[in-house]
Enzyme design. Structure first.
Site, PDB file in Angstrom:
ATOM      1  N   ARG A 163      44.973  33.756  36.915  1.00 35.17           N
ATOM      2  CA  ARG A 163      44.293  34.171  35.673  1.00 35.17           C
ATOM      3  C   ARG A 163      42.808  34.488  35.889  1.00 35.17           C
ATOM      4  O   ARG A 163      41.963  34.216  35.022  1.00 35.17           O
ATOM      5  CB  ARG A 163      44.400  33.087  34.589  1.00 35.17           C
ATOM      6  CG  ARG A 163      45.805  32.815  34.073  1.00 35.17           C
ATOM      7  CD  ARG A 163      46.370  34.005  33.311  1.00 35.17           C
ATOM      8  NE  ARG A 163      47.618  33.675  32.635  1.00 35.17           N
ATOM      9  CZ  ARG A 163      48.827  33.698  33.216  1.00 35.17           C
ATOM     10  NH1 ARG A 163      48.960  34.052  34.487  1.00 35.17           N
ATOM     11  NH2 ARG A 163      49.910  33.395  32.522  1.00 35.17           N
ATOM     12  N   SER A 236      48.687  32.078  25.452  1.00 37.51           N
ATOM     13  CA  SER A 236      48.122  30.788  25.880  1.00 37.51           C
ATOM     14  C   SER A 236      46.623  30.802  25.624  1.00 37.51           C
ATOM     15  O   SER A 236      45.922  31.683  26.122  1.00 37.51           O
ATOM     16  CB  SER A 236      48.334  30.576  27.382  1.00 37.51           C
ATOM     17  OG  SER A 236      49.693  30.608  27.710  1.00 37.51           O
ATOM     18  N   GLU A 333      41.524  30.727  28.178  1.00 38.85           N
ATOM     19  CA  GLU A 333      41.943  31.929  28.916  1.00 38.85           C
ATOM     20  C   GLU A 333      41.357  33.201  28.323  1.00 38.85           C
ATOM     21  O   GLU A 333      40.879  34.065  29.057  1.00 38.85           O
ATOM     22  CB  GLU A 333      43.480  32.000  28.915  1.00 38.85           C
ATOM     23  CG  GLU A 333      43.995  33.200  29.677  1.00 38.85           C
ATOM     24  CD  GLU A 333      45.478  33.413  29.495  1.00 38.85           C
ATOM     25  OE1 GLU A 333      46.261  32.632  30.067  1.00 38.85           O
ATOM     26  OE2 GLU A 333      45.860  34.375  28.806  1.00 38.85           O
TER      27      GLU A 333
END
Ligand code: FAD
Ligand code: EPU
Length: 341
Positions: A163, A236, A333
């Site tokens: 990520r 998320s 995120e």
């Protein structure tokens, strides 16, 4: 409109961010051809590059946004086993994945149904169901705002990790205009991630093709994740934390059902942020219109009219409670616009 560059004054962003946060930017620039970028950026040098708005939390309203509309797919090279495909940054990611599968090119099927655009795919190295896009990207073309020139990155230059990429660390420097992927003509399917084989069995498929894997992933995702068209969310909200193996083992000793995953080195492990948040009692929690999904503890949701600040406040309280209960720091995120984490 000049040379196909669209200039829109007072553009609502409500349907342009999947949290559905209400904000109106004074200026939206839509670039149909990357050659127009220098002209567009001369009008708004600091414009926020906006793809599908599926990994953004708008705490403040950007003064200007820049959208790319180029979505052409072209074959750059091919041999017996592989094909190198370039796709314009403005293409919808899932449409691109489906287009590759229709042409018999595999490799992206596990990444089906991830919202957003092709141009955003390298920004956080999108990943799902055991595959990360870094495995398939061979080059990224971009406009460098600092140097005012075109630039090209190899996958190594992109510094991809879980990520993360160099682009996340210099968020307003590069405008990605196209991405090149190396795909397979002879499928090498990845079926090991939990749930894929079971879903194929439910679909009564013994010998799956790449399309079947895509369909299985789509079915799992539709079941597990709330649809932003129904309730605002950005997938998320937190990354799964990577911690020292010793800490993971100690936590596992105290909580034997804590999911722990490999993180690419023996020194560290990835923990499930969803599990940590769920255990702190946040699943389904709601403060006004800012809430945590009742279906998945990692997903913050906008029940209607939550502001970015309210969602950020909730996220901070969740992270503080995970830190207090487990001694683990979790980090967001999505890109937060207008506030620091
Ligand atoms: P945006 O949200 O528009 O932008 C995100 C960031 O990228 C911003 O900083 C923006 O400025 C920058 N950016 C966008 N386009 C460009 C460009 N062309 N050049 C330079 N910078 C750019 N992510 C996963 O990895 N795996 C998942 O399984 C997953 N599931 C999701 C499920 C749901 C329901 C939702 C809502 C989100 C999910 N996400 C997932 C997160 C999101 O889909 C991805 O991060 C996606 O790549 C974001 O694309 P976007 O076009 O919407 O980017
Ligand atoms: N879990 C809970 N409570 C919940 C939900 C999950 O305890 O409410 C536990 C379960 O034990 C489950 C584990 O968490 O086994 C992991 O859950 P899941 O399989 O849903 O995966 P995730 O870690 O929550 C990650 C990605 C997703 C990606 C899926 C599938 C991150 C931050 N998220 O989710 O990506 O789609 O795996 O690969 O890495 C995104 O980035 O936006 C995203 C949705």
């Amino acid at each position: 409109m000049s040379n196909g560059l669209q200039v829109i004054r007072a553009q609502s962003l409500r349907t342009r961010n999947t949290f559905g946060i209400d904000a109106t930017t004074p200026l939206a620039l839509r670039v149909n051809d990357p050659a127009q970028l220098p002209e567009a950026l001369a009008m708004a040098p600091d414009a926020l590059v906006l793809g599908g708005g599926s990994n953004l939390l708008l705490v403040s309203t950007p003064d200007a946004v820049l959208e790319l509309a180029n979505d052409d797919i072209g074959v750059i090279a091919e041999d017996g086993d592989h094909v190198v495909v370039r796709c314009g940054a403005g293409a919808v990611w899932h449409d691109f994945v489906m287009a590759t599968l229709r042409r018999g090119w595999s490799g992206l099927e596990n990444l089906s149904l991830i919202p957003g655009t092709v141009g955003a795919s390298p920004i956080q190295n999108i990943g799902a169901y055991g595959v990360e896009v870094m495995e398939r990207i061979i080059a990224v073309d971009a406009w460098d705002r600092h140097e005012a020139r075109w630039t090209r990155f190899t996958a190594t230059d992109c510094a991809f990790t879980y990520r993360d990429s160099r682009f996340k660390h210099e968020p307003d420097r590069y405008v990605v205009t196209s991405v090149e992927f190396r795909l397979d003509r002879i499928p090498r399917l990845r079926l090991d991630y939990a749930g894929i084989r079971d879903e194929l069995a439910v679909m009564a498929i013994d010998t799956p093709a790449a399309n079947d894997v895509a369909e299985a992933v789509v079915r799992i995702r539709r079941r597990k994740l709330p649809d932003p068209a129904v309730i605002g969310n950005a997938g998320s909200f937190f990354k799964n934390p990577i911690v020292a193996t010793g800490l993971a083992e100690a936590l596992r000793g105290a909580h034997p059902d804590l999911p722990v995953f490999p993180a690419g080195s023996p020194d560290c492990c990835k923990l499930s942020a969803a599990w940590l948040i769920d255990r702190c009692g946040w699943k389904g929690h709601r403060d006004g219109d800012a809430g945590v999904s009742a279906g998945h503890a990692l997903v913050l949701v906008n029940h209607g009219h939550a502001t970015g600040a309210q969602l950020l406040d909730l996220a901070r309280r969740i992270a503080a409670s995970v830190q207090e209960c487990f001694g683990v720091a979790i980090e967001p995120e999505p890109r937060i616009i207008g506030a620091r984490w």
